[in-house]
Design a protein around this motif. Structure first.
Motif, mmCIF file in Angstrom:
data_model
loop_
_atom_site.group_PDB
_atom_site.id
_atom_site.type_symbol
_atom_site.label_atom_id
_atom_site.label_comp_id
_atom_site.label_asym_id
_atom_site.label_seq_id
_atom_site.Cartn_x
_atom_site.Cartn_y
_atom_site.Cartn_z
ATOM 1 N N UNK A 146 34.523 61.453 19.406
ATOM 2 C CA UNK A 146 36.002 60.601 19.591
ATOM 3 C C UNK A 146 35.594 58.958 19.836
ATOM 4 N N UNK A 147 36.068 58.362 18.916
ATOM 5 C CA UNK A 147 36.188 56.824 19.079
ATOM 6 C C UNK A 147 37.601 56.139 19.348
ATOM 7 N N UNK A 148 37.657 55.787 20.810
ATOM 8 C CA UNK A 148 38.649 55.183 21.155
ATOM 9 C C UNK A 148 38.999 53.865 20.473
ATOM 10 N N UNK A 149 39.929 53.738 19.865
ATOM 11 C CA UNK A 149 40.495 52.400 19.038
ATOM 12 C C UNK A 149 41.867 51.959 19.496
ATOM 13 N N UNK A 150 42.168 52.326 20.867
ATOM 14 C CA UNK A 150 43.574 51.771 21.142
ATOM 15 C C UNK A 150 43.737 50.242 21.245
ATOM 16 N N UNK A 151 42.536 49.623 21.077
ATOM 17 C CA UNK A 151 42.581 48.050 21.233
ATOM 18 C C UNK A 151 43.155 47.838 19.793
ATOM 19 N N UNK A 152 42.819 48.452 18.876
ATOM 20 C CA UNK A 152 43.558 48.200 17.456
ATOM 21 C C UNK A 152 45.149 48.243 17.619
ATOM 22 N N UNK A 153 45.633 49.335 18.210
ATOM 23 C CA UNK A 153 46.826 49.759 18.170
ATOM 24 C C UNK A 153 47.638 48.899 18.904
ATOM 25 N N UNK A 154 47.009 48.343 20.101
ATOM 26 C CA UNK A 154 47.537 47.294 21.093
ATOM 27 C C UNK A 154 47.761 45.997 20.214
ATOM 28 N N UNK A 155 46.573 45.646 19.440
ATOM 29 C CA UNK A 155 46.874 44.405 18.844
ATOM 30 C C UNK A 155 47.888 44.758 17.765
ATOM 31 N N UNK A 183 46.669 57.554 17.592
ATOM 32 C CA UNK A 183 46.703 56.920 16.341
ATOM 33 C C UNK A 183 47.492 57.732 15.527
ATOM 34 N N UNK A 184 48.115 58.846 15.859
ATOM 35 C CA UNK A 184 48.737 59.750 15.109
ATOM 36 C C UNK A 184 50.083 59.653 15.164
ATOM 37 N N UNK A 185 51.009 59.738 13.832
ATOM 38 C CA UNK A 185 52.281 59.673 13.981
ATOM 39 C C UNK A 185 52.571 57.994 13.625
ATOM 40 N N UNK A 186 53.900 57.751 14.046
ATOM 41 C CA UNK A 186 54.303 56.413 13.782
ATOM 42 C C UNK A 186 54.289 55.438 15.185
ATOM 43 N N UNK A 187 54.326 54.372 14.979
ATOM 44 C CA UNK A 187 54.072 53.587 16.181
ATOM 45 C C UNK A 187 55.447 53.800 16.961
ATOM 46 N N UNK A 188 56.631 53.504 16.256
ATOM 47 C CA UNK A 188 58.030 53.512 16.963
ATOM 48 C C UNK A 188 58.502 54.747 16.964
ATOM 49 N N UNK A 189 59.008 55.175 18.097
ATOM 50 C CA UNK A 189 59.652 56.500 18.425
ATOM 51 C C UNK A 189 60.950 56.571 17.225
ATOM 52 N N UNK A 190 61.542 55.561 17.109
ATOM 53 C CA UNK A 190 62.705 55.268 16.395
ATOM 54 C C UNK A 190 62.392 55.601 14.950
ATOM 55 N N UNK A 191 61.427 55.120 14.632
ATOM 56 C CA UNK A 191 61.007 55.265 13.282
ATOM 57 C C UNK A 191 60.430 56.843 12.888
ATOM 58 N N UNK A 192 59.951 57.852 13.980
ATOM 59 C CA UNK A 192 59.571 58.920 13.852
ATOM 60 C C UNK A 192 60.734 60.095 13.903
#
Length: 123
Positions: free
Chosen positions: A4-13, A70-79
């Motif tokens: 497992x590679x934690x790439x939450x920093x990319x998603x926060x950015x 990182x799975x799914x869409x960023x926004x709940x409204x989009x998903x």
């Protein structure tokens, strides 16, 4: 199964860019110390759960599954899920309308009001 590679920093950015914020204003919104987010992004570090919780509490439209995995869409409204933030800008108006309707249409309410008004007038 791979490591497992934690790439939450990319998603926060990605959230920061999506919201058109700079890192400092993002830190202020989620109420973390100066430069903590910027430092973590530069170092490609993972975030502690309290920081992730602050992000999700500050931006309830962000999909927690996406932020963490990182799975799914960023926004709940989009998903397709319902938004967690509701427009209450006209709540006062709706309450007044409902009260007026109740006062005009409900005979029991009218009777109680009539009794109370007569009690006040007798004083």
């Amino acid at each position: 199964m791979g490591d497992f590679v934690d790439e939450t920093y990319k998603r926060v950015e990605e959230i920061i860019n999506y919201k058109r914020l700079n890192i400092r204003s993002f830190e202020e919104i989620i109420q973390v110390s100066n430069n903590s987010i910027g430092t973590a992004i530069r170092r490609k570090s993972s975030f502690k759960s309290n920081v992730l919780n602050k992000i999700l509490n500050s931006f309830p439209e962000i999909n927690p599954t996406w932020l963490l995995t990182g799975k799914g869409e960023m926004s709940l409204a989009i998903s397709g899920e319902p938004p967690l933030v509701y427009d209450i800008s006209d709540i006062d108006s709706r309450i007044k309308d409902n009260l007026l309707h109740l006062l005009q249409e409900d005979e029991e309410v009218q009777e109680v009001i009539a009794v109370k008004v007569s009690e006040v007038l007798k004083k």
